[in-house]
Scaffold this active site. Structure first.
Site, short mmCIF file in Angstrom:
data_model
loop_
_atom_site.label_atom_id
_atom_site.label_comp_id
_atom_site.label_asym_id
_atom_site.label_seq_id
_atom_site.Cartn_x
_atom_site.Cartn_y
_atom_site.Cartn_z
CG HIS A 106 -2.61 21.31 -13.73
ND1 HIS A 106 -2.32 20.10 -14.29
CD2 HIS A 106 -3.73 21.11 -12.96
CE1 HIS A 106 -3.21 19.20 -13.90
NE2 HIS A 106 -4.06 19.78 -13.09
CG HIS A 110 -5.52 21.26 -9.87
ND1 HIS A 110 -6.40 21.17 -10.93
CD2 HIS A 110 -5.89 22.39 -9.18
CE1 HIS A 110 -7.27 22.18 -10.89
NE2 HIS A 110 -6.97 22.93 -9.83
CG ASP A 113 -4.56 15.50 -9.56
OD1 ASP A 113 -4.45 16.74 -9.49
OD2 ASP A 113 -5.27 14.93 -10.42
CG ASP A 123 -5.81 17.14 -15.17
OD1 ASP A 123 -5.27 16.10 -15.60
OD2 ASP A 123 -6.13 17.30 -13.99
CG HIS A 153 -6.55 12.78 -14.88
ND1 HIS A 153 -7.76 13.32 -14.57
CD2 HIS A 153 -5.66 13.37 -14.04
CE1 HIS A 153 -7.61 14.22 -13.60
NE2 HIS A 153 -6.35 14.25 -13.27
ZN ZN Z 1 -5.51 16.05 -12.31
#
Ligand code: ZN
Length: 304
Positions: free
Chosen positions: A62, A64, A66, A213, A271
């Site tokens: 995804h 994001h 990080d 995530d 994570h």
């Molecule tokens: Zn993340």
């Protein structure tokens, strides 16, 4: 060839002195797949002594930061290193715009083709296949569109037992294909040579599921059923279940529950929120449900 997973980074959000955000390198059947590419991934790849030129496919879960802020830098380095072979990037719709905007504004030129595979489906689909490996998406439930990825070795061919085969002059090299596929060999006098005598059993095919995530999501279970190794995020412990739901993440207990219900071989957690110092609390919690749960170690190379 064995399959190896190198954990390049397993922290959430902010990089620290000792931890990096999510990135993993999967070497399966001599293919080299980079999974997510958080900030600093190319430094981690250097530390892991990975050969940049072997990476031809990058899978981003995804958008994001990080999980993808390391990507522009890595691609720029590929060019500086003289790369010419195409690079395939799989990720959510928007990844092309993100990268091309950065390359345009920074006047980063590439000497190689960047092939985008933008994803947007809410069901699992096969996105990569060659003669030995298949890759499927695992739709997840995060704050923005997010996929995990399932990497599967195809069933392997049987190995020719040369000691046995050489006893029969009727068996020619052109017959090996059928023998590797598991077929018996019929001699001209009608005698049937059983395949299990002429060949040996290959190592079992392995599989690896990367669940980035996500909130606790039971729809992933049939997709990842019986995988050899599962990585599943566990940002929080279960006493912060409400926080996990609110931020689109899972707890260690939930990751272990998914692992148990999917009957996977081994669970790797990751994570972790920066609020936790001693990470063994995550395995303590997960092992109450799924004993074969482990913490990742930075740059650890795990045999799948
Ligand atoms: Zn993340």
């Amino acid at each position: 060839m064995s399959t190896y997973l190198t954990i390049l980074g397993f922290n959430s959000a902010i990089p620290t002195i000792n931890t990096s955000p999510t990135a993993q390198l999967l070497e399966m059947e001599e293919r080299c797949f980079l999974i997510d590419c958080g900030e600093g991934t190319q430094v981690q790849l250097r530390k892991a002594k990975a050969r940049f030129s072997k990476i031809n496919h990058i899978f981003i879960s995804h958008l994001h930061g990080d999980h993808c802020f390391g990507l522009p830098g890595l691609i720029a380095s590929f060019r500086l290193l003289g790369r010419e072979t195409p690079l395939h990037v799989y990720g959510p719709k928007g990844i092309k715009k993100m990268l091309e905007t950065i390359f345009s504004i920074t006047e980063t030129h590439r000497g190689f083709e960047l092939v985008y595979h933008e994803l947007g489906k809410d069901y699992s689909e096969k996105i990569y296949e060659d003669n030995r490996v298949e890759v499927f998406t695992i739709p997840l439930d995060h704050r923005i569109y997010c996929n995990g990825y399932l990497f599967k070795e195809k069933p392997k061919e049987r190995h020719i037992n040369m000691e046995e085969v050489s006893k029969y002059s009727e068996i020619e090299t052109c017959d090996y294909h059928n023998l590797k596929a598991g077929k018996d060999f019929v001699l001209s006098d009608g005698y049937v040579l059983k395949n299990e005598i002429l060949t040996t059993t290959p190592a079992p095919s392995v599989s690896y599921a990367f669940c980035s995530d996500t909130r606790y999501l039971e729809s992933v279970i049939p997709i990842i059923k019986n995988v050899t190794v599962l990585y599943h995020e566990s940002t929080f412990l279960h006493d912060l279940k409400e926080m996990a739901d609110y931020t689109g993440h899972a707890t260690a207990l939930e990751a272990a529950t998914i692992a148990k219900k999917a009957e996977v071989g081994k669970l790797i957690l990751g994570h972790f929120s920066n609020r936790y110092g001693d990470l063994t609390v995550f395995t303590d919690e997960a092992r109450t449900v799924f004993p074969n749960s482990y913490l990742p170690k930075a740059l650890e190379c795990v045999k799948i």
